[in-house]
Write an enzyme that holds these catalytic residues in place. Structure first.
Site, PDB file in Angstrom:
ATOM      1  N   LYS A 227    -136.551  30.137 -53.780  1.00  0.00           N
ATOM      2  CA  LYS A 227    -135.924  29.531 -52.815  1.00  0.00           C
ATOM      3  C   LYS A 227    -135.968  29.876 -51.451  1.00  0.00           C
ATOM      4  CE  LYS A 227    -133.169  26.301 -54.018  1.00  0.00           C
ATOM      5  NZ  LYS A 227    -133.908  25.000 -54.510  1.00  0.00           N
TER       6      LYS A 227
ATOM      7  N   THR B 218    -135.378  27.899 -58.921  1.00  0.00           N
ATOM      8  CA  THR B 218    -135.128  28.302 -57.469  1.00  0.00           C
ATOM      9  C   THR B 218    -133.499  28.251 -57.304  1.00  0.00           C
ATOM     10  OG1 THR B 218    -135.856  26.073 -56.426  1.00  0.00           O
ATOM     11  CG2 THR B 218    -137.516  27.610 -56.990  1.00  0.00           C
TER      12      THR B 218
ATOM     13  N   ARG C 198    -111.057  27.118 -41.474  1.00  0.00           N
ATOM     14  CA  ARG C 198    -112.528  26.764 -41.498  1.00  0.00           C
ATOM     15  C   ARG C 198    -113.380  27.896 -40.554  1.00  0.00           C
ATOM     16  NH1 ARG C 198    -114.220  21.142 -38.557  1.00  0.00           N
ATOM     17  NH2 ARG C 198    -113.249  21.622 -36.552  1.00  0.00           N
TER      18      ARG C 198
ATOM     19  N   GLN D 234    -113.680  19.042 -30.611  1.00  0.00           N
ATOM     20  CA  GLN D 234    -113.344  18.269 -29.446  1.00  0.00           C
ATOM     21  C   GLN D 234    -112.272  18.969 -28.466  1.00  0.00           C
ATOM     22  OE1 GLN D 234    -113.730  16.826 -32.301  1.00  0.00           O
ATOM     23  NE2 GLN D 234    -114.505  14.724 -32.302  1.00  0.00           N
TER      24      GLN D 234
ATOM     25  N   HIS E 100    -121.927  22.986 -39.251  1.00  0.00           N
ATOM     26  CA  HIS E 100    -120.772  23.196 -40.380  1.00  0.00           C
ATOM     27  C   HIS E 100    -121.333  24.503 -41.318  1.00  0.00           C
ATOM     28  CE1 HIS E 100    -119.837  19.221 -39.176  1.00  0.00           C
ATOM     29  NE2 HIS E 100    -120.797  18.604 -39.399  1.00  0.00           N
TER      30      HIS E 100
HETATM   31  O1  LIG Z   1    -114.024  19.471 -35.099  1.00  0.00           O
HETATM   32  C1  LIG Z   1    -114.355  18.307 -35.854  1.00  0.00           C
HETATM   33  N1  LIG Z   1    -114.329  17.043 -35.206  1.00  0.00           N
HETATM   34  C2  LIG Z   1    -114.939  15.999 -35.663  1.00  0.00           C
HETATM   35  O2  LIG Z   1    -114.839  14.923 -35.291  1.00  0.00           O
HETATM   36  C3  LIG Z   1    -115.123  16.116 -37.111  1.00  0.00           C
HETATM   37  N2  LIG Z   1    -115.645  15.291 -38.032  1.00  0.00           N
HETATM   38  C4  LIG Z   1    -115.755  15.882 -39.104  1.00  0.00           C
HETATM   39  O3  LIG Z   1    -116.386  15.500 -40.277  1.00  0.00           O
HETATM   40  N3  LIG Z   1    -115.381  17.396 -38.936  1.00  0.00           N
HETATM   41  C5  LIG Z   1    -115.056  17.409 -37.734  1.00  0.00           C
HETATM   42  N4  LIG Z   1    -114.676  18.463 -37.172  1.00  0.00           N
END
Ligand SMILES: O=c1[nH]c(=O)c2[nH]c(=O)[nH]c2[nH]1
Length: 298
Positions: free
Chosen positions: A12, A57, A176, A219, A247
């Site tokens: 992998k 893998t 997170r 945001q 992510h």
């Molecule tokens: O900070 C985030 N804003 C989003 O608009 C969003 N959308 C999402 O799926 N995760 C997140 N995280």
């Protein structure tokens, strides 16, 4: 005509692993890209499609994540690679060789006026300072910025309270990883400024706001970064941002009998959220032609 299988290996590639050491409130992160390949008794896999000796893998990938948890982290990449290689060869009699390639991405702890931050980091290198100067019959404008300032918080980020539809699968989270590559452009009012000093200050203010904002959405972090810049810099009329939400997914280690208390993450490279906004003064002078030739910004 005789035909035979030559040298071969398989595995992998580019297993993206971020490990967060949370032993104390001062987190330590390790960000690696592991390519695991094995050699061995693989003749019949190729010639007959007989997979009896083909450790998938996918299993190699899972092993990388599980071992990061079992071994309490990654440590030096050489040690991690050696241990993985020895594991694969030692545990499976049909595997007689391994190639483990690891690339490590270096992160520095963000330093704010309060000192080194407990859980905010910026990636070393890769950052570009930019400017676009426009001059025409109507005037002169300066739009400066930065790109590729990669930052990460290993805690202090939540995301919940969003609308749920029948297509929603995202789980709400109160803890997170928040990571992004900051791209920003700011428009100067006038053209006589100490641009080097402003750049250094804007960069520091953005890092500080990213680090110190307890984020309920990327945001919100973006907005606080812009707000902080505008509060300290009257010579800047507006800041436009484009920031990917990079992510990091918690790896489910429960199939291997392991818990994962926000320690082992899969750093996905795509798709990513794409968060863009302008933060501006309500009394900002009109932009004129400042943005006319600045590509990629709202
Ligand atoms: O900070 C985030 N804003 C989003 O608009 C969003 N959308 C999402 O799926 N995760 C997140 N995280």
């Amino acid at each position: 005509m005789g035909i035979r299988l030559g040298e071969n290996q398989y595995g992998k590639a580019e297993v993206r692993l971020v490990h967060v050491n949370r032993d104390t409130d001062v987190h330590r992160i390790k960000d690696v890209n592991v390519t695991s390949q094995l050699r061995g008794d693989l003749e019949t896999v190729h010639t007959l499609g007989d997979n009896t000796t083909c450790l998938p893998t996918d299993t190699q990938k899972n092993t990388v994540y599980a071992k990061a948890r079992e071994w309490g982290g990654v440590g030096a990449i050489e040690d991690f690679a050696l241990r993985l290689a020895r594991h694969f060869v030692g545990e499976h009699d049909y595997v007689d060789g391994a190639r483990q390639e690891i690339h490590e991405y270096a992160w520095d702890r963000i330093t704010t006026p309060d000192g080194p931050h407990d859980h905010a980091f910026s990636r070393r290198g890769g950052e570009t300072r930019t400017t676009v100067v426009t001059k025409d019959a109507e005037g002169e404008w300066v739009v400066s910025g930065l790109e590729g300032l990669t930052v990460l918080k290993s805690t202090g980020s939540e995301f919940h309270g969003y609308p749920k539809t029948r297509y929603t699968t995202l789980q709400e989270t109160t803890d997170r990883i928040l990571a992004t590559d900051v791209s920003a452009r700011w428009r100067y009012v006038g053209v006589d400024h100490d641009y080097d000093a402003v750049y250094a200050s804007v960069r520091a203010l953005m890092l500080e706001a990213f680090a110190n904002t307890h984020s309920l959405a990327l945001q919100q972090s973006l907005y606080e970064m812009g707000r902080s810049v505008l509060k300290s810099h009257p010579e800047i009329a507006e800041v436009r941002f484009s920031m990917p939400n990079k992510h990091h997914f918690l790896v489910d280690l429960s199939p291997f009998g392991l818990d994962n208390p926000n320690e082992v993450f899969f750093a996905a490279d795509r798709p990513y959220g794409k968060i863009e906004a302008t933060v501006e003064r309500d009394d900002a002078p009109a932009p004129g032609n400042a943005w006319k030739t600045v590509p990629g910004f709202l």
